[in-house]
Design an enzyme around this catalytic site. Structure first.
Site, PDB file in Angstrom:
ATOM      1  N   ASP A   1      -1.056  -6.071  -0.136  1.00 21.29           N
ATOM      2  CA  ASP A   1      -1.519  -5.454   1.112  1.00 21.29           C
ATOM      3  C   ASP A   1      -3.026  -5.266   1.097  1.00 21.29           C
ATOM      4  OD1 ASP A   1       0.574  -5.020   2.880  1.00 21.29           O
ATOM      5  OD2 ASP A   1       1.223  -3.175   1.883  1.00 21.29           O
TER       6      ASP A   1
ATOM      7  N   GLU B   1       8.973  -4.248  10.620  1.00 20.44           N
ATOM      8  CA  GLU B   1       9.433  -2.972  10.069  1.00 20.44           C
ATOM      9  C   GLU B   1      10.003  -2.072  11.169  1.00 20.44           C
ATOM     10  OE1 GLU B   1       6.705  -1.077   7.388  1.00 20.44           O
ATOM     11  OE2 GLU B   1       7.882   0.776   7.296  1.00 20.44           O
TER      12      GLU B   1
ATOM     13  N   GLU C   1      -1.655  -5.600   8.502  1.00 23.76           N
ATOM     14  CA  GLU C   1      -0.870  -4.979   9.569  1.00 23.76           C
ATOM     15  C   GLU C   1      -1.538  -5.219  10.919  1.00 23.76           C
ATOM     16  OE1 GLU C   1      -0.083  -0.838   8.821  1.00 23.76           O
ATOM     17  OE2 GLU C   1       0.841  -1.248   6.871  1.00 23.76           O
TER      18      GLU C   1
ATOM     19  N   ASP D   1       0.841  -1.203   0.000  1.00 22.88           N
ATOM     20  CA  ASP D   1       0.000   0.000   0.000  1.00 22.88           C
ATOM     21  C   ASP D   1       0.876   1.253   0.000  1.00 22.88           C
ATOM     22  OD1 ASP D   1       0.857  -0.182   2.604  1.00 22.88           O
ATOM     23  OD2 ASP D   1      -1.125  -0.116   3.514  1.00 22.88           O
ATOM     24  N   SER D   2       2.215   1.045  -0.022  1.00 26.59           N
ATOM     25  CA  SER D   2       3.134   2.165  -0.270  1.00 26.59           C
ATOM     26  C   SER D   2       2.888   2.735  -1.665  1.00 26.59           C
ATOM     27  CB  SER D   2       4.595   1.713  -0.121  1.00 26.59           C
ATOM     28  OG  SER D   2       4.831   0.520  -0.850  1.00 26.59           O
TER      29      SER D   2
ATOM     30  N   LYS E   1      -1.410  -9.422   2.808  1.00 29.27           N
ATOM     31  CA  LYS E   1      -0.675  -8.992   4.005  1.00 29.27           C
ATOM     32  C   LYS E   1      -1.568  -8.043   4.812  1.00 29.27           C
ATOM     33  CE  LYS E   1       3.151  -6.131   3.830  1.00 29.27           C
ATOM     34  NZ  LYS E   1       2.696  -4.921   4.555  1.00 29.27           N
TER      35      LYS E   1
HETATM   36  O1  KIV Z   1       3.539  -1.122   1.676  1.00 29.68           O
HETATM   37  C1  KIV Z   1       4.721  -1.503   1.700  1.00 29.68           C
HETATM   38  O2  KIV Z   1       5.513  -1.236   0.803  1.00 29.68           O
HETATM   39  C2  KIV Z   1       5.150  -2.305   2.843  1.00 29.68           C
HETATM   40  C3  KIV Z   1       6.622  -2.559   2.994  1.00 29.68           C
HETATM   41  C4  KIV Z   1       7.299  -1.336   3.465  1.00 29.68           C
HETATM   42  C5  KIV Z   1       6.900  -3.736   3.857  1.00 29.68           C
HETATM   43  O3  KIV Z   1       4.348  -2.725   3.627  1.00 29.68           O
END
Ligand code: KIV
Length: 273
Positions: free
Chosen positions: A92, A191, A124, A53-54, A122
């Protein structure tokens, strides 16, 4: 007869990732969000592509990861899946798509798997998302956990500083990692936490621990591709190793193109019909 060209690459699965930990082979993971980049990253031999989600930051220019939607994540993930031949693709679940309740979490995870063709999701968080994690896993969807600095909770933390430096938070992180393993997660991202703590977690749990800013004592590493290629120049944490300077590489090429167009050097005789 099969030739090298038409031979299908052996796919990386969650089992391959576990075997890597068992044999001591480090796991490589990078983010990608589009077809062209994912094609290069997969061809280079990466083990896991994370459609993170980056994307909210590096693709859409938002300050945080919070605004990206489930539909947008599915768009990015399906572009990545169309490009890859070998690696495992993890996506994510975005903010707001799983925190409400476990039914909503399952619905979101099913949409990602069905509409993008990705291989895992994934989430969190620790104890607070165990019910959602178990419900997603019960549908046969592999789940990767994410502890330590969890950017979707940035407004709770207030800053992006190193997490779990104090004993109480470190203790909760270890308990959360064990709970995620117990629930059935196939791997966990840690992280921005102290390397000693990350190493301890990697030794305590059987599943692979993949670190970002968590030192070398874990089972694998992940970076955001725009950061490691030097496309994004605004982000320089201590843990980041830059493997290129694409910001200046691309900018230089664009400047040269502009100059060639203005000076009528481009196109030349050979570059036209
Ligand atoms: O969203 C992302 O890129 C991440 C990584 C920083 C692990 O969760």
């Amino acid at each position: 007869m099969s030739t090298a060209k038409n031979q299908k690459a052996k796919r990386v699965t969650t089992h391959t990732i576990q075997e890597m930990k068992n044999s001591g082979e480090k796991i490589s993971m990078l983010t990608s969000y589009d077809y062209s980049m994912a094609k290069i990253v997969d061809a280079a031999g990466i083990d896991i592509i994370l459609v993170g989600d980056s994307a909210s930051n590096v693709m859409a220019g938002h300050e945080t990861t919070l605004p990206i939607t489930l539909d947008q994540m599915i768009y990015h993930a399906s572009s990545v899946v169309r490009a890859i031949n070998r690696c495992l693709v993890v996506v994510d679940l975005p903010f707001g798509a799983y925190q409400g309740n476990s039914k909503e979490a399952l619905t979101s995870a099913i949409r990602i798997m069905k509409e993008s063709g990705a291989h895992a999701v994934k989430l969190e968080g620790g104890e607070e998302i165990i019910e959602s994690t178990e419900r997603i896993l019960s549908a046969g969807i592999p789940v990767m956990g994410h502890l330590g600095l969890t950017p979707q909770s940035i407004y709770k933390f207030g800053t992006y500083v190193v997490r779990a430096k104090e004993e109480e938070e470190a203790k909760k992180l270890v308990e959360d990692a064990m709970a995620l393993e117990e629930a059935g997660c196939f791997a966990i991202v840690l992280e921005k936490i102290p390397s000693k703590l990350a190493k301890m977690v990697a030794e305590k749990v059987r599943i692979p621990i993949i670190g970002i800013g968590a030192g070398g004592g874990v089972d694998g590493q992940v970076l955001v591709i725009h950061d490691m290629l030097g496309i994004n120049q605004e982000f320089s944490p201590r843990f980041l190793r830059r493997y290129n300077d694409l910001y200046n590489g691309i900018k230089g090429s664009v400047e040269q193109y502009i100059e060639d167009v203005k000076s009528k050097d481009f196109p030349n005789e050979k570059e036209q019909y």
